[in-house]
Write a protein that holds these residues in place. Sequence first.
Motif, short mmCIF file in Angstrom:
data_model
loop_
_atom_site.label_atom_id
_atom_site.label_comp_id
_atom_site.label_asym_id
_atom_site.label_seq_id
_atom_site.Cartn_x
_atom_site.Cartn_y
_atom_site.Cartn_z
N UNK A 1 0.84 -1.20 0.00
CA UNK A 1 0.00 0.00 0.00
C UNK A 1 0.88 1.25 0.00
N UNK A 2 2.12 1.09 0.46
CA UNK A 2 3.01 2.24 0.53
C UNK A 2 3.51 2.67 -0.85
N UNK A 3 3.27 1.80 -1.87
CA UNK A 3 3.68 2.16 -3.23
C UNK A 3 2.95 3.43 -3.70
N UNK A 4 1.82 3.74 -3.10
CA UNK A 4 1.13 5.00 -3.44
C UNK A 4 2.05 6.17 -3.16
N UNK A 5 2.76 6.11 -2.03
CA UNK A 5 3.65 7.19 -1.64
C UNK A 5 4.85 7.23 -2.58
N UNK A 6 5.43 6.06 -2.83
CA UNK A 6 6.58 5.98 -3.74
C UNK A 6 6.19 6.50 -5.12
N UNK A 7 4.99 6.08 -5.58
CA UNK A 7 4.53 6.51 -6.89
C UNK A 7 4.41 8.02 -6.95
N UNK A 8 3.86 8.63 -5.89
CA UNK A 8 3.70 10.08 -5.87
C UNK A 8 5.07 10.76 -5.94
N UNK A 9 6.02 10.22 -5.18
CA UNK A 9 7.37 10.79 -5.20
C UNK A 9 7.97 10.72 -6.59
N UNK A 10 7.80 9.57 -7.28
CA UNK A 10 8.37 9.40 -8.61
C UNK A 10 7.70 10.35 -9.60
N UNK A 11 6.37 10.45 -9.53
CA UNK A 11 5.65 11.29 -10.49
C UNK A 11 6.02 12.77 -10.35
N UNK A 12 6.29 13.19 -9.14
CA UNK A 12 6.61 14.61 -8.94
C UNK A 12 8.08 14.88 -9.27
N UNK A 13 8.95 13.95 -8.90
CA UNK A 13 10.39 14.23 -9.00
C UNK A 13 11.09 13.68 -10.23
N UNK A 14 10.50 12.68 -10.91
CA UNK A 14 11.15 12.09 -12.08
C UNK A 14 10.31 12.41 -13.31
N UNK A 15 10.65 13.46 -14.06
CA UNK A 15 9.81 13.87 -15.19
C UNK A 15 9.66 12.74 -16.21
N UNK A 16 8.44 12.58 -16.72
CA UNK A 16 8.20 11.58 -17.76
C UNK A 16 8.04 10.16 -17.26
N UNK A 17 8.05 9.98 -15.97
CA UNK A 17 8.01 8.61 -15.44
C UNK A 17 6.69 7.92 -15.77
#
Lengths: 422, 461
Positions: free
Chosen positions: B207-223
């Motif tokens: 369930x914590x992948x939601x947090x990881x996903x949010x971090x990736x979407x904001x910080x890694x352009x084009x992910x």
Amino acid sequence: MVHLLRRQERYLLLIAGGYLLTGAVILYPDISAVNALIAGLTGLSVLTAFLLVSVFWQASCYYGDGFLLPVTAVLVATGLIFLFRLDPAAGLRQLVWLAAGLAALVLTTRLLADMRFLSDYKYIYALAGAVFLILPIFFGVERGGSRSWLDFGIFQLQPSEFVKILVILFLAGFLAENRAILAVGSKSLGFLALPGPQEWGPLLAMWGVSLILLIFQNDLGTALIYYGAFLAMIYVATARFFYVLSGAGLFLGGALASYFLFEHVRMRIEVWLNPWRFLDTAGYQVTQSLFALGSGGMAGAGLGQGYPGFIPAVHTDFIFAAVGEEMGLLGGIGIILLFVSFVFLGIRIALRARDDFAALLAAGLTSLLGLQAFVIIGGVTRLLPLTGVTLPFISYGGSSLVANFILLGLLLNVSHEAGKKI
Amino acid sequence: MRQNILKVWYLLLGCFLALVFYLSYLQVGWGPALAAHQRNPRLAEYEAKIKRGTIYDAKGVVLAETGFAGDKRIYPRGADFAQVVGFVSGRYGRTGLESAYDRYLLGKDDLGKFKNTFDRLLGKEQTGNDLVLTLDADLQKAAFAMLDGYRGAVVVLDPRSGAVRVLASAPAFDPNRLDDNWPRLLENEAKPLLNRAVQGAYPPGSTFKLVTAAGALVNLPGVAERTFNCPGYLAVEGYKLNDTAVHGEVYFEEALAVSCNTTFAALGLELGTADFYQTARSFGLGKEPPLELAVRTSTLALPGRLKGTELAGSAIGQGEVLVTPLQMALATAGIANRGIIMRPYLVEKVRSASGELLQQAAPQPWLTATTPPAAGVIREGMKAAVQYGTARAAAVPGVAVAGKTGSAQNPHGKTHAWFVGFAPAEEPQLVVAVVLENAGAGGAVAAPLAAGLLKRALGVR
């Protein structure tokens, strides 16, 4: 002149009397009718007693300050109201002590009104004070953890309450005589001028007296007050901050040493730092006091509506917590302001005094009373570590009440001397 | 000497002034907390004199009431609200909202004290204030019925306001029968007195992948447009992190839907310590949620240790990450509410016995967890998880549900089964977080429970 002064005093005393009677009336629904009657009659007779003191002063052309007695009367009235509310038996006993206190006040203002001769006997005070202090160590009984009481069968006496006045008298006499040499210093240490051992002597002696109180009588609060008043007086006499610093250093050294040497001192400090850890043991009293003050809030639970009975020793050292619970922050600040007024009037007397001895005496007595009020209110509210001393004029306690009336009398004598010549 | 005397006066005046300031703080600032302190012996005395206020749920169902001043407190809903409403007992103390709102329930707030003084003088009964909660008694009851036999917790809240609808912790106990059960409650190793919903600490698993996903979407352009290759494992610093399956080529959303560990562990490493840690904090880890009850702060490894395998593990909700069910509900609410987490609350209003409104909850934002676009992408991934991924069992007919499962490894046996989600996916009204201790896979046990609850809450037949 004198009748104007005393008439104004009686007018203010009437207000204090109204305050006392209001307290008695508010207590009415919660105590039996007989007690209510006693309370009402008591209020009237207390008021009459205070008025008679004022009348006596008028008749004897006494020029002592006209505001101090009314301020004291309000403090005493608060004490009586709360003592009758907390423990009517203690209230009745306090009445007897109040009579003794007012008699002591009248005697002090009558016999010692010409206080010039007082400074001649300073070493007698020192000796008497020392004897009184040492007596309880051998013949004393222990109460509330302090071995500072003498037992006389029908009543018990706490000599340290009276010795505090002797100490101030001695210091006033000694400092008035030696202030010049103390201020300048007889030896020089490079750039720093130091007085010789004759002048250091009394300082060390005072330190010793405080330590005796601290160690042998386990009376930390009284030691602190003596010493604080002593430092205030030596500063007034010499204007040398050096004495205050080294004196405070000595005291801190002594306190630190006793922290490591004596279990009870260490416990007190730990309870002060975190009373909640000791809620069921050594911190019970102060946490109950905090509960009482917190439950009082801004306006208080109302007289007779709180539960100060949960606090051990609430009628003596902890009476301020009961005031805070039932009269709230407003009542508590009121009490503090009364002490501020008392101190203000005392300082004003010191400023108007006619000579060094009188000024030092007034400043010393005022500091003593002010510090005592500050130390116990601070202890009950956990601003300071708890030290068991009475709240002047309010707490139950005969020695304390009578001694404080003598203190008041001496203070008034200083202002009488300054006032009568004008 | 005049000057010296004046200085002594200033010193004494300063002492008394300090006393006045400190006393004001003590009696007014700190006073209410002291007055309601559970060890304050006055509470029992007030109890005997004052009719304690009633506690209602959002629809007016009575949750706790007292007949007359001094009577025993009655909890008509029994065990359903045992931990959240708590209990008042002279012998066993005071817990939950009963303790947190003691001051109001006993009418010891400023207005109440004033009113009760007059009531006492007039000989009228003195009354405390009533509480109206945000909780829904029927939904809470349903949650408890579904939790039967498990150890675990359910949190349901409204992501738009932060109002908590269900706060259930199992096993519970009957607060009406403390006298009979107390020793057993203390000894019971399932710890029924513990409010798992706010005090339980669990690894969140996937369930914590939601947090990881949010971090990736904001910080890694084009992910969001990238594809990831999953060979079924990820090598980190010579260790091999095994995945549950070989997922092959996956898109970002798909990786979320099938809960690909390899992808998210790699994304965690790509994000790096600072950004991952910052993302976790913006979702509320390391912060105590401002609920009316004491909440255990959810935690993860400090940045100093959040590297290599610890970082990869934390990115998939293992490692040292420990969260409360409430915290996961709040993180999910952040996704549902387009990035904004509202302050959670349980008490809608406080009103006097005569019906005057004394306090009304006003919804306000707590944290900005992520950006609206990132929340949108994650929502699509969560919808996909319910449509064809790991959370299929959370589907509710006629309503689009967005969800994420978790099966958190732990040292106590089978995995903890997790589900977090919200519905309807496009206009979220409710967020659900479910954890069932050592119950197996989230998709198999937690997701169906959540579906049942959502069905009931949204009125789906």
